[in-house]
Design an enzyme around this catalytic site. Structure first.
Site, PDB file in Angstrom:
ATOM      1  N   TRP A  60      -3.825  18.274   5.513  1.00  0.00           N
ATOM      2  CA  TRP A  60      -3.488  17.443   6.675  1.00  0.00           C
ATOM      3  C   TRP A  60      -2.667  16.198   6.334  1.00  0.00           C
ATOM      4  CZ3 TRP A  60      -3.762  17.247  11.914  1.00  0.00           C
ATOM      5  CH2 TRP A  60      -3.608  15.997  12.501  1.00  0.00           C
ATOM      6  N   ASP A  63       0.466   9.755   9.868  1.00  0.00           N
ATOM      7  CA  ASP A  63       1.492   8.704   9.793  1.00  0.00           C
ATOM      8  C   ASP A  63       2.188   8.511   8.439  1.00  0.00           C
ATOM      9  OD1 ASP A  63      -0.203   8.326  11.926  1.00  0.00           O
ATOM     10  OD2 ASP A  63      -0.642   6.238  11.483  1.00  0.00           O
ATOM     11  N   GLN A  79      -0.605   9.218   5.571  1.00  0.00           N
ATOM     12  CA  GLN A  79      -2.012   9.466   5.868  1.00  0.00           C
ATOM     13  C   GLN A  79      -2.306  10.902   5.459  1.00  0.00           C
ATOM     14  OE1 GLN A  79      -4.538   7.106   7.895  1.00  0.00           O
ATOM     15  NE2 GLN A  79      -3.358   6.389   6.147  1.00  0.00           N
ATOM     16  N   TRP A  87      -7.674  16.259  10.501  1.00  0.00           N
ATOM     17  CA  TRP A  87      -7.891  14.869  10.089  1.00  0.00           C
ATOM     18  C   TRP A  87      -9.272  14.715   9.439  1.00  0.00           C
ATOM     19  CZ3 TRP A  87     -10.978  10.598  10.868  1.00  0.00           C
ATOM     20  CH2 TRP A  87     -10.419   9.342  10.594  1.00  0.00           C
ATOM     21  N   PHE A 119      -6.544   3.653   5.895  1.00  0.00           N
ATOM     22  CA  PHE A 119      -5.726   3.904   7.081  1.00  0.00           C
ATOM     23  C   PHE A 119      -4.294   3.413   6.848  1.00  0.00           C
ATOM     24  CE2 PHE A 119      -8.484   4.664  11.115  1.00  0.00           C
ATOM     25  CZ  PHE A 119      -9.104   5.731  10.499  1.00  0.00           C
ATOM     26  N   SER A 120      -3.506   3.470   7.920  1.00  0.00           N
ATOM     27  CA  SER A 120      -2.072   3.196   7.782  1.00  0.00           C
ATOM     28  C   SER A 120      -1.763   1.764   7.361  1.00  0.00           C
ATOM     29  CB  SER A 120      -1.363   3.496   9.098  1.00  0.00           C
ATOM     30  OG  SER A 120      -1.271   4.881   9.235  1.00  0.00           O
ATOM     31  N   GLU A 245      -0.705   0.997  18.252  1.00  0.00           N
ATOM     32  CA  GLU A 245      -0.880   1.320  16.830  1.00  0.00           C
ATOM     33  C   GLU A 245       0.449   1.112  16.091  1.00  0.00           C
ATOM     34  OE1 GLU A 245      -4.302   4.750  16.865  1.00  0.00           O
ATOM     35  OE2 GLU A 245      -2.278   5.486  17.117  1.00  0.00           O
ATOM     36  N   TRP A 340      -0.662  13.375  18.883  1.00  0.00           N
ATOM     37  CA  TRP A 340      -2.123  13.483  18.796  1.00  0.00           C
ATOM     38  C   TRP A 340      -2.684  14.447  19.847  1.00  0.00           C
ATOM     39  CZ3 TRP A 340      -4.623  12.762  14.663  1.00  0.00           C
ATOM     40  CH2 TRP A 340      -4.305  11.735  13.783  1.00  0.00           C
TER      41      TRP A 340
HETATM   42  C1  FRU Z   1      -1.909   6.457  14.110  1.00  0.00           C
HETATM   43  C2  FRU Z   1      -3.284   6.175  13.526  1.00  0.00           C
HETATM   44  C3  FRU Z   1      -3.321   4.771  12.971  1.00  0.00           C
HETATM   45  C4  FRU Z   1      -4.397   4.859  11.916  1.00  0.00           C
HETATM   46  C5  FRU Z   1      -4.179   6.242  11.371  1.00  0.00           C
HETATM   47  C6  FRU Z   1      -5.436   6.929  10.919  1.00  0.00           C
HETATM   48  O1  FRU Z   1      -1.587   7.794  14.166  1.00  0.00           O
HETATM   49  O2  FRU Z   1      -4.286   6.379  14.483  1.00  0.00           O
HETATM   50  O3  FRU Z   1      -3.570   3.780  13.951  1.00  0.00           O
HETATM   51  O4  FRU Z   1      -4.265   3.881  10.938  1.00  0.00           O
HETATM   52  O5  FRU Z   1      -3.571   6.991  12.399  1.00  0.00           O
HETATM   53  O6  FRU Z   1      -5.161   8.103  10.252  1.00  0.00           O
END
Ligand code: FRU
Length: 538
Positions: A60, A63, A79, A87, A119-120, A245, A340
């Site tokens: 997977w 971002d 990510q 995910w 995370f991102s 985000e 998403w």
């Molecule tokens: C955006 C998001 C970010 C977060 C990440 C988690 O797609 O939701 O806000 O940091 O993905 O994987």
């Protein structure tokens, strides 16, 4: 001589037949099962693994993260969940490219730890060693990311996201996390994430933009360790159909002038113009403390509510590279080519998701205010191996032209005059022998650009994937239309009028889309200029 495509199609048909016979057997042995899996995954590789859009080898991805340029290399982190195709606990995967087109995946860069999932976030090259992490003259690279504490979230707390840093002394290959993380603890905001850091050379400080629920918060720092809250932006501006985000705040020269403006990119999920997740932007000035919306742009917002970087469904969480040399001067962007709404359901199993083509962003002033345009980076076109060039070609000559060639479509440029266009629909079709069709173009009855993937092959894996035809209003008073289309096995990226309006979408045909034609009720319609380039990748 039989053309290449013939072999390609034949190969896929053969694999499909073997698969069909094998899967009919009852009481499969383990070897049979393995055979089926490997044939299925070979089919997936051949049919769906993009030619030139980055995908991880397995599992997977979402971002793009931490992109920076250093010593001839573009770094892309992302990510990544290495243990599954949906995910999960987030890591930062890593890939390197010399040209943002051909990527080489690297070992995982950041692993989750006691403070949480990774995370991102972003990465900067700390040339002046403001952080003090540099040693013996080595320039440190600093990653700034969000810790997402799963136990905290599960326990129903709201302070489970905080900002942290890590540093690398070998140009981004290995990283050490800072011992005093987090550098910004959670102030009591549930969605508090995705730090993007830029050096503001007017005030000689680092500026962080951070998504905080329905707004962006700005922080400043002299050294990437100590952060001061400066201001916030956007609570009552732009689209708010979902949580904000992945912001990105950066200065950019207005095309054709020496003026500098600041652009703030904000991704939002859901609430995109055609459903699900998408990326909007704002244009203004940054005074070292606050982001102030440009007046003209604020007028644009009153008209439209939100202005989008891409009106297709599959360009999300995109941000720009840091440390691009001044001598290059481009603002370079890449996005996650998914949504998403259905990212975890798309019919690839070995890996999930790819990135968009890397793009150059330009800020153009037009009669309405400002427009953030994007086009594929020029580096892509150095892979062109075949070129078809036609002037003044009637739409009914197109089909024959391409059917006879063995072009594996990659980039198409079309230009036509608009003033004589009738109130008709002008559709470009990409199709195959089994009836899968992807259509896109201009609906001149409604003055709209559209992409229709409703019959493009596998669409039933999610109700949301093909429930609607994606649309966007074309700008008024167009005299001429230039269309640039970048096509890969499972994606189309359409750039109208030098990237003024962009649409990016995925599709999953049952066989490769190999044919191209233009459909319209307007028989007099002709294309002034058509150029097709096929790309060759090793
Ligand atoms: C955006 C998001 C970010 C977060 C990440 C988690 O797609 O939701 O806000 O940091 O993905 O994987």
């Amino acid at each position: 001589m039989k053309n290449k495509k013939y072999y390609y199609t034949l190969f896929i048909l053969t694999v499909a037949l073997i698969f069909a016979t094998t899967s009919c057997k009852q009481n499969k042995t383990q070897n049979d099962t393995e055979l089926v899996i490997s044939e299925e995954s070979q089919k997936e590789e051949t049919l769906y693994r993009p030619n030139f859009h980055f995908t991880p080898k397995a599992n997977w991805m979402n971002d793009p993260n931490g992109m920076f340029y250093l010593n001839g290399k573009y770094h892309l982190y992302f990510q990544y969940y290495p243990d599954g195709n949906v995910w999960g606990p987030m890591h930062w995967g890593h890939a390197i490219s010399k040209d943002m087109v051909t990527w080489e995946e690297q070992p995982i860069a950041l692993y989750p730890d006691d403070l949480g999932y990774i995370f991102s976030g972003s990465a900067v090259v700390d040339k002046n060693n403001t952080s003090g992490f540099g040693k013996d003259g080595v320039t440190p690279v600093i990653a700034i990311f969000t810790y997402h504490n799963m136990e905290g979230e599960k326990a129903g707390k709201i302070d489970f996201q905080s900002q942290a840093i890590a540093y690398s002394l070998d140009e981004g290959m290995t990283w050490a996390k800072y011992e005093e993380n987090p550098v910004i603890p959670n102030p009591g905001i549930k969605d508090f994430r995705d730090p993007k850091v830029v050096w503001d050379e007017t005030i000689n400080k680092w500026i962080m933009s951070l998504a905080a629920g329905n707004k962006i918060m700005f922080y400043s720092s002299p050294n990437l360790k100590d952060w001061t809250f400066e201001s916030e932006f956007g609570e009552n501006l732009g689209a708010h159909g979902g949580v904000w985000e992945c912001p990105d705040l950066f200065p950019i020269q207005v095309d054709g002038s020496d003026k500098i403006k600041w652009v703030l990119i904000v991704s939002i999920n859901p609430g995109g113009p055609n459903g699900g997740s998408a990326t909007q932007y704002f244009v203004g000035d940054f005074d070292g403390t606050r982001f102030i919306l440009d007046e003209g742009f604020s007028g644009q917002l009153q008209d439209k509510n939100a202005v989008w970087l891409d009106y297709g469904r599959d360009n999300y969480a995109g941000v720009t590279w840091s440390n691009i040399p001044k001598s290059d001067g481009r603002r370079l962007f890449i996005g996650w080519m998914s949504n998403w709404d259905y990212a975890r359901d798309v019919p690839t199993f070995k890996w999930r998701s790819s990135m968009t083509t890397a793009r150059e962003l330009k800020l153009k002033k037009n009669e309405y205010g400002f427009n953030l345009q994007s086009l594929p980076v020029n580096e892509l076109f150095s892979y062109a191996s075949k070129n078809i060039q036609k002037d003044s070609i009637n739409s009914n000559e197109i089909e024959g032209l391409l059917n006879k060639s063995d072009i594996n479509f990659a980039k198409l440029n079309l230009r036509f005059k608009l003033k004589d266009l009738k109130k008709e629909k002008y559709s470009l079709l990409f199709f195959n022998k089994v009836g899968d069709t992807l259509s896109l173009g201009l609906n001149n009855l409604e003055n709209e650009f559209f992409i229709n993937r409703q019959n493009s092959g596998e669409v039933d894996f999610s109700e949301k994937f093909a429930s609607k035809i994606s649309k966007v209003k074309a700008s008024k008073n167009l005299q001429e239309l230039k269309v640039q289309i970048v096509l890969d096995k499972t994606s189309v990226e359409v750039f109208y009028n030098e990237g003024e309006t962009v649409m990016t979408e995925l599709f999953f045909p049952k066989q490769p889309l190999e044919m191209f034609s233009i459909i319209s009720n307007d028989e007099t319609f002709s294309i002034e200029n058509l150029n097709i380039q096929e790309f060759k990748f090793k």
